[in-house]
Design an enzyme around this catalytic site. Structure first.
Site, PDB file in Angstrom:
ATOM      1  N   GLU A 177       0.810  -1.029   0.054  1.00 25.74           N
ATOM      2  CA  GLU A 177       0.049  -0.041  -0.080  1.00 25.74           C
ATOM      3  C   GLU A 177       0.909   1.415   0.060  1.00 25.74           C
ATOM      4  O   GLU A 177       1.123   1.835   0.893  1.00 25.74           O
ATOM      5  CB  GLU A 177      -0.734  -0.044   1.324  1.00 25.74           C
ATOM      6  N   LYS A 219      -2.670  -2.006  -2.973  1.00 25.86           N
ATOM      7  CA  LYS A 219      -3.720  -1.285  -2.127  1.00 25.86           C
ATOM      8  C   LYS A 219      -3.336   0.363  -2.621  1.00 25.86           C
ATOM      9  O   LYS A 219      -2.195   0.829  -2.051  1.00 25.86           O
ATOM     10  CB  LYS A 219      -3.533  -1.401  -0.778  1.00 25.86           C
TER      11      LYS A 219
HETATM   12  P1  13P Z   1      -9.192   4.515   4.521  1.00 26.13           P
HETATM   13  O1  13P Z   1     -10.033   3.971   3.504  1.00 26.13           O
HETATM   14  O2  13P Z   1     -10.056   4.998   5.661  1.00 26.13           O
HETATM   15  O3  13P Z   1      -8.354   5.477   4.047  1.00 26.13           O
HETATM   16  O4  13P Z   1      -8.252   3.188   5.382  1.00 26.13           O
HETATM   17  C1  13P Z   1      -7.695   2.390   4.493  1.00 26.13           C
HETATM   18  C2  13P Z   1      -6.417   1.849   5.078  1.00 26.13           C
HETATM   19  O5  13P Z   1      -5.405   1.864   4.681  1.00 26.13           O
HETATM   20  C3  13P Z   1      -6.567   0.999   6.357  1.00 26.13           C
HETATM   21  O6  13P Z   1      -6.092  -0.087   6.529  1.00 26.13           O
END
Ligand code: 13P
Length: 341
Positions: A177, A219
Site C-alpha cells: 500500500e 492497495k
Molecule cells: P481508509 O479507507 O480510511 O483510507 O483506510 C484504508 C486503510 O489503509 C486502512 O487499512
C-alpha cells in the site's frame, strides 16, 4: 518462488463484485475516535465494534476479506468464542496488518516508515497457522515542498517489498500500500507525478525481492486534487488519471488493485471506483479496501449500544453493497436510496 496459496487468495480477494473491509484501526486510535463521539473507549468497546463489523449478516456477499489488527485476530467475541474462525465460517478471508506503527525515518525531515520488521517471519508463520490469508503493509507519503523525498519513497518501497516477500514465504498474499495522501493544496497533476514515481519504485523493489506478482495485490490511492486545492478535479478526470497512472506503472500480472478511501467522502469513494470500472477496459480487477468509506456511517449510529447494532450493520452492508456494485461498474446514484455524504 511460486506460491499457489498466495495466488489463489489474491484472486479470491478480488472476485467479481467483491472488495475488502479494512478494519485494522489499532485500539488506541479507535479510542480516540470514540472519545470524539463522547464515548469512553476500553477493550470491551473495541471488541464490541469489531464483533459488530465482522458479524454483519451477508457481508460476504460483497466483502471477500477483512484486514484485522494483531489484537483482533486473537480476539474472542462477547460469548467467549474466537472471532477469526467465525470470519472464515462466514465466507471471508481474514487478513493481518502486522505493522507496529509509523516511525520517523532516520535522516529524513519528518517522513515516515512502518515499523515491525523484527520477528516478522515468525509472526507471519503464526498468523498463517491461525488461518490468516493475506497481509497489508502501508507507506504514507505526504505531498509538500520537497516531499515525498526520493529517499522516503525508496525506503518505504524496500520495506513494503520485504514484507511482501516474507508474506509469500509464509503462504500469505501480500497487499502493498504505497499511499499518496490526500491532504494538502497540491494539484491533481502533482498527485499524478508522485503516484507514478512511488509506483515505479515499489515495483522495482518487488522485483528485487522476487515477489511473485500473481500472488500480490496493490492497495492504491486514487489520483486526486489535494484536499485544499482550489480546483477540484471532477469524477471522470479522477478516473481517467488514476487508470492512466496504473496502466503505466502496474504490471498486468497483478490480479487486482484495491483502493483505500483516504479521507474521501463515502459518495466520492464509490463514484470514483464506479467510473473507472464502467468506462475502461482494464487488465486487473479494480475494487475497494476501504476503512472510513465503509465505517463512517456505522460509527455515527453505533454508539457502543447493543440496540444500535442492527442499524450500524445495515449501514455497513449498504456501503459494502454500493462499493461491490462500483467494482462491477454497475453503481448509480439512484441506488443509494437516501442521500449519501
Ligand atoms: P481508509 O479507507 O480510511 O483510507 O483506510 C484504508 C486503510 O489503509 C486502512 O487499512
Amino acid at each position: 518462488m511460486s506460491d499457489h496459496n498466495a495466488v489463489d487468495i489474491a484472486h479470491k480477494l478480488v472476485a467479481p463484485g467483491k472488495g475488502i473491509m479494512a478494519a485494522d484501526r489499532p485500539s488506541p486510535a479507535f479510542y480516540d475516535l470514540l472519545a470524539a463521539e463522547g464515548i469512553p473507549g476500553d477493550s470491551d468497546s473495541y471488541r464490541n465494534w469489531s464483533e459488530m463489523l465482522f458479524k454483519t449478516p451477508n457481508l460476504n456477499d460483497c466483502v471477500s476479506g477483512i484486514i484485522m489488527t494483531d489484537e483482533q485476530v486473537r480476539m474472542a467475541d462477547g460469548g467467549g468464542d474466537a472471532l477469526l474462525p467465525q470470519v472464515i465460517e462466514r465466507g471471508m478471508i481474514p487478513g493481518i496488518s502486522p505493522f507496529k506503527g509509523m516511525v520517523t525515518l532516520a535522516g529524513s525531515d519528518g517522513e515516515t516508515v512502518g515499523s515491525g520488521l523484527d520477528g516478522l517471519r515468525q509472526r507471519l508463520a503464526e498468523y498463517a497457522a491461525m488461518g490468516v490469508g493475506f497481509s497489508k503493509w502501508r507507506a504514507a507519503m505526504q505531498i509538500g515542498p520537497g516531499t515525498p523525498s526520493y529517499y522516503a519513497i525508496e525506503a518505504n518501497a524496500f520495506v513494503m517489498a520485504q514484507v511482501a516477500a516474507l508474506s509469500q514465504e509464509a503462504g500469505i498474499a501480500p497487499i502493498v500500500e504505497p499511499e499518496v495522501m490526500l491532504w494538502g493544496d497540491h494539484s491533481i497533476e502533482r498527485c499524478f507525478e508522485v503516484t507514478e514515481f512511488a509506483l515505479s519504485r515499489t515495483f522495482e523493489a518487488l522485483y528485487l525481492h522476487r515477489v511473485e506478482l500473481e500472488g500480490a495485490l496493490v492497495k492504491a490511492s486514487m489520483v486526486l486534487s489535494g484536499s485544499d486545492c482550489a480546483e477540484q478535479a471532477d469524477i471522470d478526470t479522477v478516473a481517467e488519471q488514476t487508470v492512466k497512472v496504473f496502466r503505466r506503472r502496474i504490471p498486468a500480472a497483478i490480479p487486482g488493485i484495491v483502493f483505500l478511501s483516504g479521507g474521501q467522502s463515502d459518495y466520492h469513494a464509490t463514484a470514483h471506483l464506479n467510473a473507472m470500472n464502467a468506462n475502461y477496459e482494464l487488465p486487473w480487477k479494480l475494487s475497494f479496501s476501504y476503512a472510513r468509506a465503509l465505517q463512517r456511517k456505522p460509527m455515527a449510529v453505533w454508539g457502543n449500544r447493543a440496540e444500535n447494532v442492527p442499524a450500524a450493520q445495515a449501514a455497513l452492508l449498504h456501503r459494502a453493497k454500493m462499493n461491490g456494485l462500483a467494482a462491477l461498474g454497475l453503481w448509480t446514484d439512484e441506488l443509494e436510496g437516501e442521500a449519501v455524504a
